[in-house]
Design a protein around this motif. Structure first.
Motif, PDB file in Angstrom:
ATOM      1  N   CYS A   1      -2.268  -3.047   4.206  1.00 53.13           N
ATOM      2  CA  CYS A   1      -1.454  -3.324   5.381  1.00 53.13           C
ATOM      3  C   CYS A   1      -0.109  -3.857   4.921  1.00 53.13           C
ATOM      4  O   CYS A   1      -0.050  -4.817   4.137  1.00 53.13           O
ATOM      5  CB  CYS A   1      -2.137  -4.337   6.290  1.00 53.13           C
ATOM      6  N   ILE A   2       0.954  -3.246   5.385  1.00 54.59           N
ATOM      7  CA  ILE A   2       2.306  -3.705   5.107  1.00 54.59           C
ATOM      8  C   ILE A   2       2.868  -4.284   6.395  1.00 54.59           C
ATOM      9  O   ILE A   2       2.890  -3.615   7.425  1.00 54.59           O
ATOM     10  CB  ILE A   2       3.209  -2.556   4.617  1.00 54.59           C
ATOM     11  N   VAL A   3       3.307  -5.532   6.352  1.00 53.32           N
ATOM     12  CA  VAL A   3       3.928  -6.159   7.520  1.00 53.32           C
ATOM     13  C   VAL A   3       5.434  -6.025   7.367  1.00 53.32           C
ATOM     14  O   VAL A   3       6.033  -6.609   6.470  1.00 53.32           O
ATOM     15  CB  VAL A   3       3.527  -7.640   7.646  1.00 53.32           C
ATOM     16  N   GLY A   4       6.041  -5.229   8.239  1.00 53.32           N
ATOM     17  CA  GLY A   4       7.477  -4.997   8.186  1.00 53.32           C
ATOM     18  C   GLY A   4       7.800  -3.578   7.774  1.00 53.32           C
ATOM     19  O   GLY A   4       7.348  -3.103   6.731  1.00 53.32           O
ATOM     20  N   ALA A   5       8.578  -2.877   8.608  1.00 52.92           N
ATOM     21  CA  ALA A   5       8.957  -1.489   8.328  1.00 52.92           C
ATOM     22  C   ALA A   5      10.422  -1.389   7.928  1.00 52.92           C
ATOM     23  O   ALA A   5      11.094  -0.404   8.231  1.00 52.92           O
ATOM     24  CB  ALA A   5       8.686  -0.606   9.546  1.00 52.92           C
ATOM     25  N   GLY A   6      10.929  -2.422   7.261  1.00 53.91           N
ATOM     26  CA  GLY A   6      12.290  -2.377   6.751  1.00 53.91           C
ATOM     27  C   GLY A   6      12.372  -1.555   5.486  1.00 53.91           C
ATOM     28  O   GLY A   6      11.444  -0.810   5.141  1.00 53.91           O
ATOM     29  N   ALA A   7      13.468  -1.705   4.753  1.00 47.79           N
ATOM     30  CA  ALA A   7      13.655  -0.930   3.523  1.00 47.79           C
ATOM     31  C   ALA A   7      12.568  -1.242   2.504  1.00 47.79           C
ATOM     32  O   ALA A   7      12.100  -0.349   1.795  1.00 47.79           O
ATOM     33  CB  ALA A   7      15.037  -1.217   2.938  1.00 47.79           C
ATOM     34  N   ALA A   8      12.149  -2.517   2.428  1.00 47.38           N
ATOM     35  CA  ALA A   8      11.103  -2.897   1.472  1.00 47.38           C
ATOM     36  C   ALA A   8       9.768  -2.262   1.832  1.00 47.38           C
ATOM     37  O   ALA A   8       9.079  -1.706   0.974  1.00 47.38           O
ATOM     38  CB  ALA A   8      10.978  -4.415   1.416  1.00 47.38           C
ATOM     39  N   GLY A   9       9.386  -2.357   3.111  1.00 47.04           N
ATOM     40  CA  GLY A   9       8.127  -1.770   3.540  1.00 47.04           C
ATOM     41  C   GLY A   9       8.120  -0.259   3.392  1.00 47.04           C
ATOM     42  O   GLY A   9       7.131   0.333   2.948  1.00 47.04           O
ATOM     43  N   ALA A  10       9.227   0.381   3.756  1.00 45.89           N
ATOM     44  CA  ALA A  10       9.329   1.836   3.611  1.00 45.89           C
ATOM     45  C   ALA A  10       9.290   2.237   2.146  1.00 45.89           C
ATOM     46  O   ALA A  10       8.663   3.231   1.775  1.00 45.89           O
ATOM     47  CB  ALA A  10      10.619   2.329   4.266  1.00 45.89           C
ATOM     48  N   GLY A  11       9.976   1.456   1.302  1.00 46.56           N
ATOM     49  CA  GLY A  11       9.982   1.752  -0.127  1.00 46.56           C
ATOM     50  C   GLY A  11       8.604   1.615  -0.739  1.00 46.56           C
ATOM     51  O   GLY A  11       8.206   2.423  -1.595  1.00 46.56           O
ATOM     52  N   ALA A  12       7.835   0.595  -0.309  1.00 47.83           N
ATOM     53  CA  ALA A  12       6.484   0.407  -0.827  1.00 47.83           C
ATOM     54  C   ALA A  12       5.578   1.569  -0.415  1.00 47.83           C
ATOM     55  O   ALA A  12       4.814   2.099  -1.223  1.00 47.83           O
ATOM     56  CB  ALA A  12       5.914  -0.913  -0.326  1.00 47.83           C
TER      57      ALA A  12
ATOM     58  N   VAL B   1       1.331   0.211   8.546  1.00 47.33           N
ATOM     59  CA  VAL B   1       2.517  -0.634   8.627  1.00 47.33           C
ATOM     60  C   VAL B   1       2.608  -1.232  10.026  1.00 47.33           C
ATOM     61  O   VAL B   1       2.567  -0.507  11.018  1.00 47.33           O
ATOM     62  CB  VAL B   1       3.801   0.162   8.311  1.00 47.33           C
ATOM     63  N   LEU B   2       2.729  -2.553  10.104  1.00 52.39           N
ATOM     64  CA  LEU B   2       2.882  -3.243  11.385  1.00 52.39           C
ATOM     65  C   LEU B   2       4.321  -3.722  11.506  1.00 52.39           C
ATOM     66  O   LEU B   2       4.808  -4.473  10.657  1.00 52.39           O
ATOM     67  CB  LEU B   2       1.926  -4.434  11.478  1.00 52.39           C
TER      68      LEU B   2
ATOM     69  N   ASP C   1     -13.215 -10.978   0.774  1.00 51.29           N
ATOM     70  CA  ASP C   1     -12.143 -10.566  -0.133  1.00 51.29           C
ATOM     71  C   ASP C   1     -11.187  -9.591   0.546  1.00 51.29           C
ATOM     72  O   ASP C   1     -10.451  -8.864  -0.131  1.00 51.29           O
ATOM     73  CB  ASP C   1     -12.728  -9.939  -1.402  1.00 51.29           C
ATOM     74  N   ARG C   2     -11.164  -9.570   1.882  1.00 45.91           N
ATOM     75  CA  ARG C   2     -10.291  -8.650   2.615  1.00 45.91           C
ATOM     76  C   ARG C   2      -9.434  -9.430   3.617  1.00 45.91           C
ATOM     77  O   ARG C   2      -9.635 -10.616   3.842  1.00 45.91           O
ATOM     78  CB  ARG C   2     -11.118  -7.576   3.320  1.00 45.91           C
ATOM     79  N   TRP C   3      -8.470  -8.724   4.213  1.00 45.99           N
ATOM     80  CA  TRP C   3      -7.486  -9.344   5.107  1.00 45.99           C
ATOM     81  C   TRP C   3      -7.599  -8.768   6.508  1.00 45.99           C
ATOM     82  O   TRP C   3      -7.741  -7.562   6.684  1.00 45.99           O
ATOM     83  CB  TRP C   3      -6.069  -9.109   4.590  1.00 45.99           C
ATOM     84  N   ALA C   4      -7.505  -9.644   7.499  1.00 42.82           N
ATOM     85  CA  ALA C   4      -7.499  -9.224   8.906  1.00 42.82           C
ATOM     86  C   ALA C   4      -6.302  -9.871   9.593  1.00 42.82           C
ATOM     87  O   ALA C   4      -5.954 -11.015   9.301  1.00 42.82           O
ATOM     88  CB  ALA C   4      -8.792  -9.626   9.603  1.00 42.82           C
TER      89      ALA C   4
ATOM     90  N   PRO D   1     -10.387  -4.932   8.715  1.00 43.10           N
ATOM     91  CA  PRO D   1      -9.851  -5.598   7.520  1.00 43.10           C
ATOM     92  C   PRO D   1      -9.251  -4.619   6.509  1.00 43.10           C
ATOM     93  O   PRO D   1      -9.614  -3.447   6.473  1.00 43.10           O
ATOM     94  CB  PRO D   1     -11.076  -6.305   6.950  1.00 43.10           C
ATOM     95  N   PHE D   2      -8.338  -5.143   5.679  1.00 42.85           N
ATOM     96  CA  PHE D   2      -7.660  -4.367   4.650  1.00 42.85           C
ATOM     97  C   PHE D   2      -7.981  -4.932   3.269  1.00 42.85           C
ATOM     98  O   PHE D   2      -8.189  -6.138   3.119  1.00 42.85           O
ATOM     99  CB  PHE D   2      -6.143  -4.404   4.865  1.00 42.85           C
ATOM    100  N   ASP D   3      -7.966  -4.058   2.274  1.00 46.67           N
ATOM    101  CA  ASP D   3      -8.209  -4.506   0.895  1.00 46.67           C
ATOM    102  C   ASP D   3      -7.033  -5.295   0.343  1.00 46.67           C
ATOM    103  O   ASP D   3      -7.214  -6.181  -0.497  1.00 46.67           O
ATOM    104  CB  ASP D   3      -8.468  -3.293  -0.014  1.00 46.67           C
ATOM    105  N   ALA D   4      -5.836  -4.974   0.791  1.00 39.85           N
ATOM    106  CA  ALA D   4      -4.636  -5.645   0.274  1.00 39.85           C
ATOM    107  C   ALA D   4      -3.630  -5.820   1.399  1.00 39.85           C
ATOM    108  O   ALA D   4      -3.658  -5.085   2.399  1.00 39.85           O
ATOM    109  CB  ALA D   4      -4.019  -4.842  -0.867  1.00 39.85           C
ATOM    110  N   LEU D   5      -2.760  -6.802   1.233  1.00 42.93           N
ATOM    111  CA  LEU D   5      -1.762  -7.137   2.246  1.00 42.93           C
ATOM    112  C   LEU D   5      -0.417  -7.361   1.575  1.00 42.93           C
ATOM    113  O   LEU D   5      -0.325  -8.063   0.570  1.00 42.93           O
ATOM    114  CB  LEU D   5      -2.182  -8.415   2.982  1.00 42.93           C
ATOM    115  N   LEU D   6       0.627  -6.740   2.132  1.00 42.39           N
ATOM    116  CA  LEU D   6       1.983  -6.907   1.620  1.00 42.39           C
ATOM    117  C   LEU D   6       2.875  -7.408   2.749  1.00 42.39           C
ATOM    118  O   LEU D   6       3.011  -6.753   3.783  1.00 42.39           O
ATOM    119  CB  LEU D   6       2.528  -5.577   1.085  1.00 42.39           C
TER     120      LEU D   6
END
Length: 241
Positions: A5-16, A29-30, A138-141, A152-157
Motif C-alpha cells: 500500500c502506497i499512501v500518496g499519489a504524488g511524484a514519489a508514490g507514482a515513481g515507486a 495507492v490511497l 506482520d501486516r498493515w491495515a 491487510p498489506f505485506d508492506a506500507l510506503l
C-alpha cells in the motif's frame, strides 16, 4: 503475490509504483485528493492552464531525460527561457536561468504522475484520506476518514509530507515492544509545538489516551524512483493560455 500500500499519489508514490511495475507485487495507492502528482498541481481558469506547485522537471542526469522521453514525447516541451519567480509579498524576480533544461507538458505537470501510473497495474483510489494505521501481526491495515478499511498489506510506503503522516501514524499502535524508561524515549517537537513522532514504533502513555501509544521518528524514501529526484517544488507559477 506480495501486496504493497502506497499512501500518496504524488511524484514519489507514482515513481515507486513505476519502479515496481515489472515485479509480482500488487500495488494499491490511497490518495486524499481527486487527482495525482501531489504538489505538482495543475489548475485551469479563464481559458488558462497553469502549474501552481512544482512547474518543471530538471534533467540532473541522462537517466531522468531518458525516462521523460520514454513516458511519451507528445506534449513534452523544454522551457528555454528563465522562469520568473514571485514571493509571498508579490515581488517578482527574473529567473537566473541556472537550469539547462526545464521540462513540462502542455497538459501540465500532473502529466508526470499520470504517465508513470499509466505504465503500471497499480490501483489508485482517489478521495481516500487515511485516518489510522494498524499493525495486524506482520501486516498493515489502514482506515480512512469514512471508516472504510484497506488491507491487510505485506508492506506500507508513506509518501506524503511529514505532518499528515504523523497525524495518521499517531492514532494507533504501530509496534508491540515493552515501554522503555522515560529517559530513553526520544522526543521531537512538531510544527505546532507539541511533542510527536512521525512513524513507528515506541510505546508510551504520553500521546494517545485511547491506545497509550505514541510513534517514533522515521524517514521515508522512494527507492528506485527517478521521478522523485527530478521534480522541483519551486514557488513560481508557469501558465499556458
Amino acid at each position: 503475490m506480495s501486496t504493497l500500500c502506497i499512501v500518496g499519489a504524488g511524484a514519489a508514490g507514482a515513481g515507486a509504483a513505476y519502479a515496481l511495475r515489472n515485479t509480482d507485487i500488487d500495488v494499491t495507492v490511497l490518495e486524499k485528493s481527486r487527482g495525482v502528482c501531489g504538489r505538482a498541481a495543475t489548475r485551469r481558469k479563464h481559458g488558462c492552464r497553469y502549474d501552481h506547485g512544482a512547474n518543471y522537471v530538471k534533467d540532473p542526469d541522462d537517466r531522468t531525460t531518458d525516462l521523460l522521453y520514454d513516458l511519451g514525447e507528445d506534449g513534452l516541451f523544454d522551457v528555454t527561457e528563465p522562469v520568473w519567480t514571485f514571493d509571498e509579498a508579490g515581488r517578482i524576480t527574473e529567473g537566473d536561468g541556472r537550469d539547462d533544461h526545464k521540462f513540462d507538458w502542455t497538459e501540465g505537470m500532473t502529466q508526470l504522475a499520470k504517465r508513470l501510473f499509466a505504465r503500471t497495474d497499480a490501483e489508485v483510489k482517489n478521495g481516500t484520506r487515511v485516518a489510522s494505521i494498524d499493525r495486524e501481526g506482520d501486516r498493515w491495515a489502514l482506515t480512512d476518514t469514512e471508516g472504510d478499511g484497506y488491507g491487510p498489506f505485506d508492506a506500507l510506503l508513506l509518501t506524503p509530507p511529514a505532518p499528515p503522516d504523523r497525524r495518521a501514524a499517531r492514532r494507533h499502535a504501530l509496534g508491540r515492544r515493552p515501554t522503555p524508561p522515560s529517559s530513553a524515549r526520544p522526543s521531537v517537537r512538531s510544527p505546532t509545538g507539541r511533542s510527536g513522532r512521525t512513524s513507528c514504533t515506541t510505546p508510551s502513555r504520553s500521546t494517545d489516551r485511547g491506545t497509550g501509544w505514541s510513534t517514533r521518528t522515521a524517514s521515508t524514501t522512494s527507492a528506485g524512483s527517478p521521478a522523485r529526484s527530478a521534480s522541483r517544488g519551486t514557488s513560481p507559477t508557469a501558465s499556458r493560455c
